[in-house]
Design an enzyme around this catalytic site. Structure first.
Site, short mmCIF file in Angstrom:
data_model
loop_
_atom_site.label_atom_id
_atom_site.label_comp_id
_atom_site.label_asym_id
_atom_site.label_seq_id
_atom_site.Cartn_x
_atom_site.Cartn_y
_atom_site.Cartn_z
N ASP A 64 -50.43 85.53 -86.42
CA ASP A 64 -50.14 86.93 -86.24
C ASP A 64 -50.45 87.29 -84.78
OD1 ASP A 64 -50.64 89.72 -86.06
OD2 ASP A 64 -50.76 89.80 -88.24
N THR A 97 -45.29 92.09 -83.29
CA THR A 97 -46.18 92.08 -82.13
C THR A 97 -45.88 90.89 -81.20
OG1 THR A 97 -47.81 91.00 -83.51
CG2 THR A 97 -48.08 93.33 -83.16
N THR A 98 -45.66 89.73 -81.79
CA THR A 98 -45.37 88.56 -80.96
C THR A 98 -44.10 88.80 -80.15
OG1 THR A 98 -46.21 87.28 -82.82
CG2 THR A 98 -45.27 86.04 -81.01
N ASP A 393 -48.31 93.31 -93.80
CA ASP A 393 -47.08 93.31 -93.01
C ASP A 393 -45.88 93.62 -93.90
OD1 ASP A 393 -48.46 92.68 -90.77
OD2 ASP A 393 -47.46 90.77 -90.38
#
Ligand code: ADP
Ligand code: MG
Length: 546
Positions: A64, A97-98, A393
């Site tokens: 994550d 986010t990545t 998520d």
């Protein structure tokens, strides 16, 4: 340093470090890119995991992006800005986010090339801003519509999000739970559908099997009833929430009471008992049959409560008390003598049930129906923790898609479409800004390219094939990391809420622009701030204590 007539004028205090112009910029860009490179290999369903080891030796295995950056101690100011991107993305979407960090790194890499070609950072900034706005417009045309009732698509959205996490077994099962949870708590407001994440509570219970995970209509407390003589189930619960101890307070200072004869002793004990009895009397007078107490409950008080047929729990967590107040409509009372009928909350049932080796309290059929809990089971603590993160998520993406009613094709398909659209439009802009817009388009392609790379495919070949397909109007083609070739993401059901790429673009652009606009770094000398993020003596920064 400025100079007047050959005499240098010091405007900064001695010892201040300063870096200006090209050097400052290059340094910032390098630091920001280093952060992007750190998470790059974790993108997508075949991304690698990272093992994080805290200073205390705790180990977390995750891929994550936000979790990784949150735990890593970053020192460089420009790198910190990129970590902020991940935070903003996590707050807004809970996923992506990545991608956001990767995109900002890529925007900076492309900017560096342009700076080499003598394009001024101001032009790049303007071009990036324009490109970001254009990309949002194109996205609005390309997105697909989804309704809350469209279970299949929403479950696929949850599955796509979970598929990139370590927990890939039982994905459909958990996706279905995420969908049902969102459907149970979604509310209609003037502005449209709205999901309050706080309405969905996840209770982790390691052990058992992942398929033992269940969705409960109500709130679950990881507490058993305090006395075996109490009923294990109450129907038509009238709930008192107490933030007060059902105990005799111990004196703060060591007081001593001298008792000279047995009668005095008797009277003393009786008085203690009477106080507790009066507490219990106020509870019954208010009409409560369930007491959920944040503090302790004395043995004698437990006995009285049991005799009155009241179900009681002690030392409930503060966060649970707040949720219970919201769900049952109860008011948290801190003076037991003031407890009144109007303070009580309502639930259809309160009961104790064994989960694994522990007994838990279920408060179901609450007055506010928008409160559900998920009791998460399966494997070891590490497994349950990672399951929790992927379930959170999944819940966020289903909620986003349900709120907006929009989704896009994943696997880099949407980024290919956006890049294509941007290149078409860039031509009409012309000049040096055109270069920046084209650079933006290339940066977007970093998502499919990295997905291919992480799957062990040749990234250049993959990109060429994808460009060809999209040029031919195959808008849903993206990278299939499992078959290791481009594929139709609509057919594979790789879909995500439109808000994720939207927010990814917005936050990555903001970060890149911020870093690009800096050409002067002035660092004050002085002691480095003390260890951040931790309280004194290695205590966690905050948290609840049982
Ligand atoms: P992020 O932190 O950005 O969410 P992830 O590791 O979750 O990073 O990867 C998200 C990317 O992986 C998205 O571009 C998404 O479309 C893509 N993706 C997820 N599942 C698949 C899949 N089964 N096939 C292809 N791409 C996928
Ligand atoms: Mg993800």
């Amino acid at each position: 340093m400025a100079a007047t007539g050959g005499v240098p004028v010091l405007i900064l205090r001695e010892g201040t470090r300063r870096e200006q112009g090209r050097g400052a910029q290059a340094n910032n860009i390098a630091a920001a890119r280093a952060i992007a490179d750190a998470v790059r290999s974790s993108l997508g369903p075949r991304g690698m995991d990272k093992m994080l080891v805290s200073s205390l030796g705790d180990v977390t295995v995750t891929n994550d992006g936000f979790k990784i950056l949150k735990e890593v101690d970053v020192d460089h100011p420009a790198a910190k800005m990129i970590v902020e991107v991940a935070k903003a993305q996590d707050q807004e979407c809970g996923d992506g986010t990545t991608s956001a960090v990767l995109l900002s790194g890529e925007l900076l890499r492309k900017a560096e090339d342009l700076i080499e070609q003598q394009v001024h950072p101001t032009i790049i900034v303007a071009g990036y801003r324009q490109a970001a706005a254009m990309a949002q417009e194109i996205l609005d045309v390309k997105k697909q519509k989804v309704r809350l009732e469209d279970r299949d698509t929403l479950i696929r959205i949850a599955e796509t999000s979970m598929g990139t996490k370590a927990v890939t077994v039982h994905r459909r099962f958990l996706a279905d739970i995420a969908y049902r949870a969102v459907k149970a708590v979604v509310q209609e407001r003037e502005t449209g559908w709205y999901v309050d994440d706080d309405d969905i509570q996840v209770v982790k219970k390691p052990g058992g099997d992942a398929t033992d995970t269940e969705l409960v209509d109500g709130i679950v407390l990881d507490k058993e009833r305090v006395h075996a003589g109490m009923p294990a189930r109450i129907e038509g619960a009238r709930i008192a929430l107490l933030n007060a101890a059902l105990e005799i307070k111990k004196t703060e200072v060591g007081a001593e009471i001298r008792i000279r004869d047995p009668a005095q002793m008797q009277a003393f004990l009786r008085e203690e008992e009477n106080i507790l009895r009066r507490y219990v009397d106020s509870i019954t007078a208010a009409g409560a049959n369930v007491v959920l107490c944040q503090k302790g409950i004395d043995d004698v008080a437990q006995h009285f409560l049991a005799k009155k047929g009241i179900y009681a729990v002690r030392r409930a967590k503060e966060s649970d008390m707040k949720k219970l107040a919201k769900a049952t409509g109860a008011r948290i009372v801190s003076d037991i003598r003031e407890l009144a009928r109007g303070d009580l909350g309502a639930a259809r049932e309160v009961y104790e049930r064994r989960i694994g080796n522990d007994k838990m309290t279920f408060v179901t059929g609450c007055r506010n129906p928008h409160a559900v809990s998920i009791v998460l089971r399966g494997g070891t603590e590490h497994v349950v923790d990672e399951m929790d993160r992927s379930l959170e998520d999944a819940i966020s993406v289903v909620a986003l898609a349900a709120e907006d009613g929009e989704y896009v094709y994943g696997g880099g398909a949407i980024q290919m479409e956006l890049a294509l659209g941007l290149r078409e439009r860039a031509a009409s802009v012309g000049g040096r800004e055109q270069l920046a817009i084209e650079a933006f388009a290339n940066a977007l392609e970093a998502i499919p390219r990295t997905l291919a790379e992480n799957a062990g495919m040749d990234p250049i070949d993959a990109l060429i094939a994808l460009r060809r397909d999209h040029n031919e109007g195959k808008h849903a083609v993206g990278v299939d990391p499992f078959q290791m070739k481009p594929a139709d993401m609509e057919r594979l059901g790789v879909v995500e809420p439109a808000r994720i790429p939207k927010q990814t673009i917005a936050s990555a652009t903001d970060a890149a622009v911020m870093v690009l606009r800096i050409d002067d770094v002035i660092a004050a000398k002085g002691p480095k701030p003390a260890e951040k993020g931790r309280g004194p003596e290695g205590m966690p920064p905050s948290g609840e204590f049982e």
